[in-house]
Design an enzyme around this catalytic site. Structure first.
Site, mmCIF file in Angstrom:
data_model
loop_
_atom_site.group_PDB
_atom_site.id
_atom_site.type_symbol
_atom_site.label_atom_id
_atom_site.label_comp_id
_atom_site.label_asym_id
_atom_site.label_seq_id
_atom_site.Cartn_x
_atom_site.Cartn_y
_atom_site.Cartn_z
ATOM 1 N N ASP A 84 19.557 28.398 17.018
ATOM 2 C CA ASP A 84 20.223 29.547 17.636
ATOM 3 C C ASP A 84 20.639 29.186 19.053
ATOM 4 O OD1 ASP A 84 20.464 32.255 19.043
ATOM 5 O OD2 ASP A 84 20.222 32.801 16.928
ATOM 6 N N LYS A 137 39.980 31.002 23.060
ATOM 7 C CA LYS A 137 40.429 32.317 23.493
ATOM 8 C C LYS A 137 39.672 33.395 22.714
ATOM 9 C CE LYS A 137 43.947 34.496 21.025
ATOM 10 N NZ LYS A 137 45.203 34.835 20.461
ATOM 11 N N HIS A 229 49.685 34.015 25.060
ATOM 12 C CA HIS A 229 50.823 33.232 24.553
ATOM 13 C C HIS A 229 52.151 33.638 25.206
ATOM 14 C CE1 HIS A 229 47.836 32.261 21.728
ATOM 15 N NE2 HIS A 229 48.169 33.042 20.743
ATOM 16 N N LYS A 315 52.913 43.487 14.432
ATOM 17 C CA LYS A 315 52.577 43.164 13.039
ATOM 18 C C LYS A 315 53.325 44.120 12.119
ATOM 19 C CE LYS A 315 48.230 40.923 13.915
ATOM 20 N NZ LYS A 315 48.685 39.605 13.459
#
Ligand code: NDP
Length: 461
Positions: A84, A137, A229, A315
Protein backbone atom coordinates in the site's frame (compact mmCIF):
# COMPACT_ATOMS: atom_id res chain seq x y z
CA UNK A 1 18.64 17.43 -20.67
CA UNK A 2 20.50 15.37 -18.14
CA UNK A 3 21.70 11.85 -17.56
CA UNK A 4 19.48 8.97 -18.60
CA UNK A 5 17.35 7.54 -15.78
CA UNK A 6 18.62 4.13 -14.72
CA UNK A 7 15.31 2.63 -13.55
CA UNK A 8 11.64 3.23 -14.24
CA UNK A 9 9.21 2.89 -11.34
CA UNK A 10 5.55 2.56 -12.28
CA UNK A 11 3.17 3.44 -9.50
CA UNK A 12 -0.32 2.36 -10.56
CA UNK A 13 0.98 -0.50 -12.69
CA UNK A 14 -2.25 -2.46 -12.18
CA UNK A 15 -4.45 0.48 -13.20
CA UNK A 16 -6.36 1.55 -16.27
CA UNK A 17 -3.86 4.07 -17.62
CA UNK A 18 -1.00 1.58 -17.40
CA UNK A 19 -3.15 -0.92 -19.30
CA UNK A 20 -4.25 1.47 -22.02
CA UNK A 21 -1.18 3.61 -22.54
CA UNK A 22 1.91 2.73 -20.55
CA UNK A 23 2.56 -0.93 -21.48
CA UNK A 24 2.19 -0.20 -25.23
CA UNK A 25 4.56 2.77 -24.83
CA UNK A 26 7.11 0.60 -22.99
CA UNK A 27 7.05 -2.07 -25.69
CA UNK A 28 7.49 0.57 -28.40
CA UNK A 29 10.45 2.13 -26.59
CA UNK A 30 12.08 -1.26 -26.11
CA UNK A 31 11.54 -2.08 -29.77
CA UNK A 32 13.31 1.13 -30.75
CA UNK A 33 16.17 0.29 -28.40
CA UNK A 34 15.41 3.27 -26.17
CA UNK A 35 14.59 1.44 -22.95
CA UNK A 36 16.79 -1.15 -21.30
CA UNK A 37 16.63 -0.34 -17.59
CA UNK A 38 14.70 -2.21 -14.86
CA UNK A 39 10.95 -1.45 -14.82
CA UNK A 40 9.56 -1.71 -11.29
CA UNK A 41 5.78 -1.90 -10.92
CA UNK A 42 4.32 -0.88 -7.56
CA UNK A 43 0.70 -1.61 -6.54
CA UNK A 44 -1.22 -3.39 -3.83
CA UNK A 45 -2.94 -6.16 -5.80
CA UNK A 46 -0.74 -8.92 -4.35
CA UNK A 47 0.51 -9.86 -7.82
CA UNK A 48 3.41 -12.07 -8.76
CA UNK A 49 5.88 -11.12 -11.45
CA UNK A 50 4.14 -13.59 -13.72
CA UNK A 51 0.81 -11.83 -13.22
CA UNK A 52 2.43 -8.53 -14.14
CA UNK A 53 3.76 -10.05 -17.36
CA UNK A 54 0.32 -11.52 -18.13
CA UNK A 55 -1.30 -8.15 -17.61
CA UNK A 56 1.25 -6.49 -19.89
CA UNK A 57 0.60 -9.11 -22.56
CA UNK A 58 -3.18 -8.56 -22.34
CA UNK A 59 -2.62 -4.82 -22.62
CA UNK A 60 -0.51 -5.23 -25.75
CA UNK A 61 -2.96 -7.68 -27.31
CA UNK A 62 -5.67 -5.06 -26.86
CA UNK A 63 -3.52 -2.14 -28.04
CA UNK A 64 -1.58 -2.77 -31.19
CA UNK A 65 -0.23 -6.30 -30.68
CA UNK A 66 2.64 -8.15 -29.03
CA UNK A 67 6.13 -7.93 -30.51
CA UNK A 68 7.62 -11.22 -29.32
CA UNK A 69 11.23 -10.03 -29.08
CA UNK A 70 10.40 -6.70 -27.41
CA UNK A 71 7.96 -8.40 -25.05
CA UNK A 72 10.58 -10.94 -24.01
CA UNK A 73 13.01 -8.12 -23.19
CA UNK A 74 10.30 -6.22 -21.32
CA UNK A 75 9.48 -9.32 -19.27
CA UNK A 76 13.11 -9.57 -18.20
CA UNK A 77 13.18 -5.92 -17.17
CA UNK A 78 10.04 -6.19 -15.01
CA UNK A 79 10.17 -6.21 -11.21
CA UNK A 80 7.14 -6.01 -8.94
CA UNK A 81 6.81 -4.51 -5.47
CA UNK A 82 3.57 -5.12 -3.65
CA UNK A 83 2.29 -2.82 -0.96
CA UNK A 84 0.00 0.00 0.00
CA UNK A 85 1.26 3.48 -0.82
CA UNK A 86 0.35 4.59 2.69
CA UNK A 87 2.62 1.95 4.23
CA UNK A 88 6.28 3.06 4.73
CA UNK A 89 7.42 -0.57 4.33
CA UNK A 90 6.38 -0.42 0.64
CA UNK A 91 9.11 2.14 -0.05
CA UNK A 92 11.73 0.16 1.84
CA UNK A 93 10.97 -2.79 -0.47
CA UNK A 94 11.07 -0.45 -3.45
CA UNK A 95 14.52 0.83 -2.45
CA UNK A 96 15.70 -2.78 -2.26
CA UNK A 97 14.21 -3.58 -5.65
CA UNK A 98 15.99 -0.57 -7.15
CA UNK A 99 19.34 -2.08 -6.15
CA UNK A 100 22.17 0.17 -7.28
CA UNK A 101 19.96 2.43 -9.40
CA UNK A 102 20.86 6.02 -8.54
CA UNK A 103 18.65 7.99 -10.94
CA UNK A 104 15.20 6.36 -11.00
CA UNK A 105 12.23 7.89 -12.76
CA UNK A 106 9.07 7.54 -10.65
CA UNK A 107 5.93 7.60 -12.74
CA UNK A 108 2.82 8.35 -10.65
CA UNK A 109 -0.09 6.87 -12.64
CA UNK A 110 -2.22 6.94 -9.51
CA UNK A 111 -5.19 8.83 -8.06
CA UNK A 112 -4.13 12.47 -7.56
CA UNK A 113 -5.05 12.28 -3.87
CA UNK A 114 -1.99 10.02 -3.46
CA UNK A 115 0.63 12.18 -5.22
CA UNK A 116 1.79 13.82 -1.98
CA UNK A 117 1.66 10.54 0.01
CA UNK A 118 3.89 8.79 -2.52
CA UNK A 119 6.30 11.72 -2.79
CA UNK A 120 6.75 11.68 0.98
CA UNK A 121 7.12 7.89 1.04
CA UNK A 122 9.82 8.06 -1.64
CA UNK A 123 11.70 10.75 0.26
CA UNK A 124 11.59 8.92 3.58
CA UNK A 125 13.10 5.77 2.06
CA UNK A 126 15.96 7.37 0.14
CA UNK A 127 14.29 6.98 -3.26
CA UNK A 128 14.40 10.69 -4.17
CA UNK A 129 18.08 11.68 -4.45
CA UNK A 130 18.94 11.84 -8.16
CA UNK A 131 15.38 10.87 -9.04
CA UNK A 132 12.82 12.33 -11.41
CA UNK A 133 9.06 12.21 -11.00
CA UNK A 134 6.30 12.13 -13.60
CA UNK A 135 2.91 13.30 -12.37
CA UNK A 136 -0.23 12.39 -14.29
CA UNK A 137 -3.03 14.81 -14.89
CA UNK A 138 -5.10 16.29 -13.30
CA UNK A 139 -2.53 18.54 -11.67
CA UNK A 140 -4.74 19.94 -8.92
CA UNK A 141 -8.45 20.72 -9.00
CA UNK A 142 -8.09 24.49 -8.90
CA UNK A 143 -5.43 27.12 -8.42
CA UNK A 144 -5.11 26.60 -4.67
CA UNK A 145 -4.69 22.82 -4.88
CA UNK A 146 -2.25 23.09 -7.80
CA UNK A 147 -0.12 25.49 -5.78
CA UNK A 148 -0.26 23.17 -2.79
CA UNK A 149 0.80 20.22 -4.94
CA UNK A 150 3.67 22.20 -6.44
CA UNK A 151 4.82 23.15 -2.94
CA UNK A 152 4.69 19.51 -1.83
CA UNK A 153 6.62 18.24 -4.85
CA UNK A 154 9.23 20.96 -4.44
CA UNK A 155 9.94 19.75 -0.93
CA UNK A 156 11.36 16.56 -2.45
CA UNK A 157 12.20 17.30 -6.10
CA UNK A 158 13.80 20.15 -8.02
CA UNK A 159 11.59 21.75 -10.70
CA UNK A 160 14.02 20.35 -13.30
CA UNK A 161 13.14 16.85 -12.09
CA UNK A 162 9.34 17.25 -12.10
CA UNK A 163 7.50 16.19 -15.25
CA UNK A 164 3.82 17.21 -15.32
CA UNK A 165 2.14 15.20 -18.04
CA UNK A 166 -0.25 16.79 -20.46
CA UNK A 167 -0.18 14.08 -23.08
CA UNK A 168 -1.61 16.59 -25.56
CA UNK A 169 1.79 18.26 -25.68
CA UNK A 170 3.27 14.98 -26.88
CA UNK A 171 1.00 14.88 -29.91
CA UNK A 172 2.62 15.37 -33.27
CA UNK A 173 0.02 17.87 -34.60
CA UNK A 174 0.28 19.99 -31.46
CA UNK A 175 4.04 20.19 -31.86
CA UNK A 176 3.42 21.07 -35.48
CA UNK A 177 1.61 24.24 -34.41
CA UNK A 178 4.81 25.50 -32.85
CA UNK A 179 6.85 24.42 -35.84
CA UNK A 180 4.51 25.85 -38.45
CA UNK A 181 4.30 29.22 -36.73
CA UNK A 182 8.02 29.74 -36.39
CA UNK A 183 9.48 27.81 -39.33
CA UNK A 184 7.70 30.08 -41.81
CA UNK A 185 8.02 33.80 -42.41
CA UNK A 186 4.74 34.43 -44.21
CA UNK A 187 2.59 33.99 -41.09
CA UNK A 188 4.25 36.47 -38.77
CA UNK A 189 3.18 39.69 -40.55
CA UNK A 190 -0.50 38.69 -40.38
CA UNK A 191 -0.42 36.87 -37.04
CA UNK A 192 -1.79 39.70 -34.95
CA UNK A 193 -4.76 41.94 -34.25
CA UNK A 194 -4.25 43.89 -37.49
CA UNK A 195 -5.19 40.91 -39.66
CA UNK A 196 -6.81 38.28 -37.47
CA UNK A 197 -10.47 38.69 -36.60
CA UNK A 198 -10.90 35.71 -34.30
CA UNK A 199 -9.51 32.30 -33.35
CA UNK A 200 -11.70 29.32 -32.50
CA UNK A 201 -10.60 25.98 -31.09
CA UNK A 202 -13.12 23.16 -31.12
CA UNK A 203 -12.58 19.78 -29.51
CA UNK A 204 -15.64 17.74 -30.40
CA UNK A 205 -16.30 14.15 -29.41
CA UNK A 206 -19.24 12.28 -30.86
CA UNK A 207 -19.27 9.87 -27.91
CA UNK A 208 -20.18 10.26 -24.24
CA UNK A 209 -18.23 9.29 -21.13
CA UNK A 210 -17.76 5.67 -22.22
CA UNK A 211 -18.33 4.11 -18.81
CA UNK A 212 -15.97 6.56 -17.07
CA UNK A 213 -18.82 8.50 -15.45
CA UNK A 214 -17.30 8.22 -11.98
CA UNK A 215 -14.06 9.79 -13.18
CA UNK A 216 -15.88 12.43 -15.20
CA UNK A 217 -17.99 13.49 -12.24
CA UNK A 218 -14.77 14.68 -10.58
CA UNK A 219 -13.73 16.62 -13.66
CA UNK A 220 -16.17 18.07 -16.19
CA UNK A 221 -15.13 19.60 -19.50
CA UNK A 222 -13.39 22.67 -18.08
CA UNK A 223 -11.11 20.71 -15.76
CA UNK A 224 -10.73 17.75 -18.11
CA UNK A 225 -9.65 19.47 -21.33
CA UNK A 226 -9.98 23.26 -21.24
CA UNK A 227 -7.62 24.06 -18.34
CA UNK A 228 -4.90 21.84 -19.74
CA UNK A 229 -5.01 20.64 -23.38
CA UNK A 230 -6.87 23.53 -24.95
CA UNK A 231 -5.21 26.34 -23.04
CA UNK A 232 -1.90 24.78 -24.04
CA UNK A 233 -3.02 25.06 -27.66
CA UNK A 234 -3.98 28.71 -27.03
CA UNK A 235 -0.50 29.37 -25.66
CA UNK A 236 1.11 27.91 -28.79
CA UNK A 237 -1.08 30.07 -31.01
CA UNK A 238 -0.66 33.23 -28.96
CA UNK A 239 3.00 33.08 -27.88
CA UNK A 240 5.64 35.50 -29.08
CA UNK A 241 8.60 34.03 -30.98
CA UNK A 242 10.83 32.26 -28.46
CA UNK A 243 14.44 33.41 -28.22
CA UNK A 244 15.61 29.94 -29.24
CA UNK A 245 14.39 26.39 -29.71
CA UNK A 246 15.66 25.14 -26.36
CA UNK A 247 13.24 23.96 -23.69
CA UNK A 248 13.34 26.97 -21.40
CA UNK A 249 13.17 29.51 -24.23
CA UNK A 250 9.99 27.88 -25.55
CA UNK A 251 8.51 27.45 -22.08
CA UNK A 252 9.32 31.08 -21.22
CA UNK A 253 7.45 32.27 -24.32
CA UNK A 254 4.50 30.02 -23.52
CA UNK A 255 4.53 31.18 -19.91
CA UNK A 256 4.32 34.78 -21.09
CA UNK A 257 1.35 33.87 -23.31
CA UNK A 258 -0.49 32.37 -20.34
CA UNK A 259 0.25 35.55 -18.42
CA UNK A 260 -1.74 37.73 -20.84
CA UNK A 261 -4.88 35.58 -20.84
CA UNK A 262 -7.48 37.33 -18.71
CA UNK A 263 -9.19 35.17 -16.04
CA UNK A 264 -12.62 34.07 -17.27
CA UNK A 265 -15.77 35.76 -16.06
CA UNK A 266 -19.17 33.99 -15.94
CA UNK A 267 -20.39 36.04 -18.94
CA UNK A 268 -17.58 34.47 -21.02
CA UNK A 269 -18.65 30.89 -20.31
CA UNK A 270 -21.49 28.58 -21.33
CA UNK A 271 -21.66 25.17 -19.68
CA UNK A 272 -23.84 22.35 -20.98
CA UNK A 273 -24.73 18.76 -20.15
CA UNK A 274 -26.05 16.30 -22.72
CA UNK A 275 -29.50 14.87 -22.05
CA UNK A 276 -29.01 11.37 -20.65
CA UNK A 277 -25.68 12.02 -18.90
CA UNK A 278 -27.32 11.63 -15.48
CA UNK A 279 -28.33 8.07 -16.39
CA UNK A 280 -24.72 7.02 -17.02
CA UNK A 281 -23.19 4.57 -14.51
CA UNK A 282 -21.29 6.41 -11.79
CA UNK A 283 -23.06 9.73 -12.44
CA UNK A 284 -25.15 11.41 -9.76
CA UNK A 285 -28.87 11.71 -10.69
CA UNK A 286 -28.68 15.45 -9.98
CA UNK A 287 -25.17 15.99 -11.40
CA UNK A 288 -24.26 19.57 -12.25
CA UNK A 289 -21.06 18.55 -14.06
CA UNK A 290 -20.64 19.98 -17.55
CA UNK A 291 -20.00 17.73 -20.54
CA UNK A 292 -19.74 20.81 -22.76
CA UNK A 293 -18.03 24.14 -22.27
CA UNK A 294 -17.69 27.14 -24.54
CA UNK A 295 -15.53 30.06 -23.45
CA UNK A 296 -14.46 33.42 -24.83
CA UNK A 297 -10.94 34.42 -23.90
CA UNK A 298 -9.45 37.87 -24.03
CA UNK A 299 -5.72 38.39 -24.23
CA UNK A 300 -4.18 41.58 -22.92
CA UNK A 301 -1.21 42.02 -25.20
CA UNK A 302 -0.10 44.35 -27.96
CA UNK A 303 -0.45 41.49 -30.45
CA UNK A 304 -3.89 40.23 -29.43
CA UNK A 305 -5.89 43.03 -27.81
CA UNK A 306 -9.46 42.87 -29.12
CA UNK A 307 -9.09 39.49 -30.88
CA UNK A 308 -11.40 36.94 -29.25
CA UNK A 309 -10.09 33.41 -28.73
CA UNK A 310 -12.99 30.95 -28.41
CA UNK A 311 -12.72 27.44 -27.03
CA UNK A 312 -15.46 24.88 -27.33
CA UNK A 313 -15.22 21.31 -26.04
CA UNK A 314 -17.95 18.77 -25.67
CA UNK A 315 -19.14 15.20 -25.61
CA UNK A 316 -21.94 13.76 -27.74
CA UNK A 317 -21.43 16.40 -30.43
CA UNK A 318 -22.04 15.63 -34.14
CA UNK A 319 -18.42 14.73 -35.00
CA UNK A 320 -15.14 13.71 -33.44
CA UNK A 321 -12.60 16.31 -34.43
CA UNK A 322 -10.22 18.83 -32.94
CA UNK A 323 -9.66 21.88 -35.05
CA UNK A 324 -8.20 25.38 -34.81
CA UNK A 325 -9.87 27.97 -37.02
CA UNK A 326 -8.13 31.30 -37.56
CA UNK A 327 -10.24 33.83 -39.42
CA UNK A 328 -8.58 36.81 -41.04
CA UNK A 329 -10.17 40.20 -41.49
CA UNK A 330 -11.60 41.11 -44.87
CA UNK A 331 -9.66 43.24 -47.33
CA UNK A 332 -10.13 46.95 -46.55
CA UNK A 333 -12.01 47.58 -49.82
CA UNK A 334 -14.58 45.31 -51.47
CA UNK A 335 -13.40 45.59 -55.09
CA UNK A 336 -15.27 42.47 -56.18
CA UNK A 337 -18.90 42.20 -55.18
CA UNK A 338 -18.98 38.40 -54.94
CA UNK A 339 -15.90 38.31 -52.70
CA UNK A 340 -17.51 40.72 -50.24
CA UNK A 341 -20.12 38.14 -49.26
CA UNK A 342 -17.97 35.00 -49.46
CA UNK A 343 -16.22 33.49 -46.42
CA UNK A 344 -13.16 35.44 -45.26
CA UNK A 345 -9.64 34.01 -45.58
CA UNK A 346 -8.88 31.55 -42.86
CA UNK A 347 -6.27 29.08 -41.65
CA UNK A 348 -7.47 25.73 -40.44
CA UNK A 349 -5.31 23.43 -38.32
CA UNK A 350 -6.94 20.04 -37.87
CA UNK A 351 -5.26 18.35 -34.90
CA UNK A 352 -7.19 15.08 -35.07
CA UNK A 353 -8.12 12.59 -36.35
CA UNK A 354 -5.91 13.56 -39.33
CA UNK A 355 -3.43 16.41 -39.36
CA UNK A 356 -4.54 19.05 -41.80
CA UNK A 357 -3.14 22.51 -42.47
CA UNK A 358 -5.13 24.63 -44.82
CA UNK A 359 -5.52 28.17 -46.09
CA UNK A 360 -8.89 29.15 -47.51
CA UNK A 361 -8.86 31.96 -50.05
CA UNK A 362 -10.70 33.35 -53.09
CA UNK A 363 -9.49 32.68 -56.62
CA UNK A 364 -10.85 33.94 -59.92
CA UNK A 365 -12.95 31.62 -62.02
CA UNK A 366 -11.77 31.35 -65.65
CA UNK A 367 -13.74 33.65 -67.95
CA UNK A 368 -14.45 37.28 -68.67
CA UNK A 369 -16.28 38.13 -65.46
CA UNK A 370 -14.32 39.14 -62.37
CA UNK A 371 -15.98 36.56 -60.18
CA UNK A 372 -14.32 33.91 -58.13
CA UNK A 373 -14.71 30.81 -56.02
CA UNK A 374 -13.56 29.66 -52.62
CA UNK A 375 -10.45 27.50 -52.79
CA UNK A 376 -8.57 25.74 -50.02
CA UNK A 377 -4.87 24.98 -50.15
CA UNK A 378 -4.55 21.83 -48.09
CA UNK A 379 -1.70 19.82 -46.64
CA UNK A 380 -2.80 16.60 -45.00
CA UNK A 381 -0.85 13.90 -43.16
CA UNK A 382 -2.71 10.64 -42.94
CA UNK A 383 -0.52 9.34 -40.13
CA UNK A 384 -1.12 11.79 -37.34
CA UNK A 385 1.30 10.20 -34.89
CA UNK A 386 4.42 8.39 -35.92
CA UNK A 387 5.16 7.94 -32.23
CA UNK A 388 2.36 7.70 -29.67
CA UNK A 389 2.36 10.61 -27.18
CA UNK A 390 3.00 8.38 -24.16
CA UNK A 391 5.99 6.80 -25.83
CA UNK A 392 7.47 10.18 -26.67
CA UNK A 393 6.78 11.58 -23.20
CA UNK A 394 8.22 8.59 -21.35
CA UNK A 395 11.33 8.68 -23.51
CA UNK A 396 11.78 12.40 -22.88
CA UNK A 397 11.22 12.12 -19.13
CA UNK A 398 13.78 9.29 -18.95
CA UNK A 399 16.38 11.58 -20.46
CA UNK A 400 15.35 14.66 -18.52
CA UNK A 401 13.96 16.63 -21.45
CA UNK A 402 11.12 18.83 -20.18
CA UNK A 403 10.14 20.48 -23.46
CA UNK A 404 6.81 18.63 -23.73
CA UNK A 405 5.88 18.91 -20.06
CA UNK A 406 4.02 21.69 -18.33
CA UNK A 407 6.09 24.02 -16.16
CA UNK A 408 4.92 25.12 -12.73
CA UNK A 409 4.10 28.68 -13.80
CA UNK A 410 2.12 27.57 -16.87
CA UNK A 411 0.00 25.13 -14.85
CA UNK A 412 -0.77 27.70 -12.20
CA UNK A 413 -1.54 30.41 -14.75
CA UNK A 414 -3.89 28.10 -16.61
CA UNK A 415 -5.74 27.45 -13.35
CA UNK A 416 -5.85 31.18 -12.72
CA UNK A 417 -7.72 31.57 -16.05
CA UNK A 418 -10.45 29.03 -15.25
CA UNK A 419 -10.57 29.38 -11.46
CA UNK A 420 -13.36 32.02 -11.37
CA UNK A 421 -15.76 29.81 -13.35
CA UNK A 422 -15.13 26.39 -11.79
CA UNK A 423 -17.99 24.51 -10.18
CA UNK A 424 -21.71 24.69 -10.53
CA UNK A 425 -22.22 27.85 -8.46
CA UNK A 426 -20.68 30.24 -10.97
CA UNK A 427 -22.57 29.65 -14.24
CA UNK A 428 -25.86 27.98 -15.16
CA UNK A 429 -25.86 24.50 -16.67
CA UNK A 430 -27.80 24.17 -19.93
CA UNK A 431 -29.08 20.88 -21.30
CA UNK A 432 -28.39 19.92 -24.92
CA UNK A 433 -29.47 17.05 -27.11
CA UNK A 434 -26.88 14.37 -27.86
CA UNK A 435 -25.77 14.80 -31.46
CA UNK A 436 -26.24 18.57 -31.45
CA UNK A 437 -23.51 21.24 -31.28
CA UNK A 438 -24.27 21.91 -27.62
CA UNK A 439 -26.64 24.38 -25.97
CA UNK A 440 -27.91 27.23 -28.13
CA UNK A 441 -26.74 29.67 -25.43
CA UNK A 442 -23.18 29.02 -26.68
CA UNK A 443 -24.10 30.72 -29.96
CA UNK A 444 -24.38 34.05 -28.16
CA UNK A 445 -20.64 34.01 -27.42
CA UNK A 446 -19.70 34.06 -31.11
CA UNK A 447 -22.71 35.96 -32.45
CA UNK A 448 -20.70 39.15 -33.00
CA UNK A 449 -18.04 37.33 -35.04
CA UNK A 450 -20.27 35.30 -37.33
CA UNK A 451 -21.03 32.24 -35.21
CA UNK A 452 -19.13 29.03 -34.62
CA UNK A 453 -17.06 27.37 -37.28
CA UNK A 454 -18.22 23.74 -37.36
CA UNK A 455 -15.48 21.22 -38.12
CA UNK A 456 -16.63 18.68 -40.68
CA UNK A 457 -16.54 14.92 -40.26
CA UNK A 458 -13.49 13.67 -42.13
CA UNK A 459 -13.26 10.63 -44.29
CA UNK A 460 -9.50 10.86 -44.80
CA UNK A 461 -7.00 13.07 -46.55
P1 NDP B 1 -6.90 3.38 -11.67
O1 NDP B 1 -7.86 3.62 -10.55
O2 NDP B 1 -7.29 2.45 -12.77
O3 NDP B 1 -5.51 2.83 -11.08
C1 NDP B 1 -5.00 3.27 -9.87
C2 NDP B 1 -3.74 2.54 -9.55
O4 NDP B 1 -3.23 3.00 -8.31
C3 NDP B 1 -3.87 1.05 -9.43
O5 NDP B 1 -2.69 0.44 -9.90
C4 NDP B 1 -3.99 0.84 -7.93
O6 NDP B 1 -3.49 -0.39 -7.49
C5 NDP B 1 -3.07 1.90 -7.43
N1 NDP B 1 -3.42 2.33 -6.09
C6 NDP B 1 -4.43 3.16 -5.72
N2 NDP B 1 -4.41 3.34 -4.39
C7 NDP B 1 -3.35 2.63 -3.92
C8 NDP B 1 -2.80 2.45 -2.62
N3 NDP B 1 -3.29 3.07 -1.55
N4 NDP B 1 -1.74 1.66 -2.52
C9 NDP B 1 -1.22 1.02 -3.60
N5 NDP B 1 -1.70 1.17 -4.84
C10 NDP B 1 -2.75 1.97 -4.99
O7 NDP B 1 -6.51 4.83 -12.22
P2 NDP B 1 -6.08 5.23 -13.70
O8 NDP B 1 -5.03 4.30 -14.18
O9 NDP B 1 -7.30 5.41 -14.53
O10 NDP B 1 -5.48 6.70 -13.48
C11 NDP B 1 -4.21 6.91 -12.90
C12 NDP B 1 -3.83 8.37 -13.07
O11 NDP B 1 -3.76 8.66 -14.45
C13 NDP B 1 -4.83 9.35 -12.48
O12 NDP B 1 -4.14 10.47 -12.02
C14 NDP B 1 -5.68 9.73 -13.69
O13 NDP B 1 -6.27 10.99 -13.53
C15 NDP B 1 -4.62 9.75 -14.77
N6 NDP B 1 -5.16 9.58 -16.11
C16 NDP B 1 -5.84 8.44 -16.45
C17 NDP B 1 -6.34 8.28 -17.73
C18 NDP B 1 -7.04 7.05 -18.16
O14 NDP B 1 -7.42 6.95 -19.33
N7 NDP B 1 -7.22 6.07 -17.29
C19 NDP B 1 -6.16 9.34 -18.75
C20 NDP B 1 -5.36 10.47 -18.30
C21 NDP B 1 -4.90 10.58 -17.03
P3 NDP B 1 -4.45 -1.65 -7.19
O15 NDP B 1 -5.12 -1.94 -8.50
O16 NDP B 1 -3.49 -2.68 -6.79
O17 NDP B 1 -5.42 -1.20 -6.14
Amino acid sequence: MGEQSDALVLFGVTGDLAFKQVFPALQALIRRGQLSVPIVGVARSGWTLEQLRDRARQSLEAHGGVDAAAFARMSELFRYVDGDYRDPATYVRLREALGTAARPLHYLAIPPSLFAVVAEGLASSGCTPGARVVVEKPFGRDLASARELNTTLHRFFREADIFRIDHYLGKEPVQNLLYYRFANSFLEPVWNRNYIRQIQITMAESFGVRGRGKFYEEAGAIRDVVQNHLLQVVSLLAMEPPSGSDTEAVRDAKGQAFRVIRPLQPADVVRGQFAGYRNEPGVAPDSEVETFAAVRLQLDSWRWAGVPFFIRAGKCLPVTATEVFVELKRPPQALFADAATSPANCFRFRLSPHVVLSLAARAKLPGEAMVGEDVELVSCHERADEMAPYERLLRDAMRGDQMLFAREDAVERAWRVVDPVLGSGTTPLETYAAGSWGPTEADCLTAATGGWHQPAEESGC
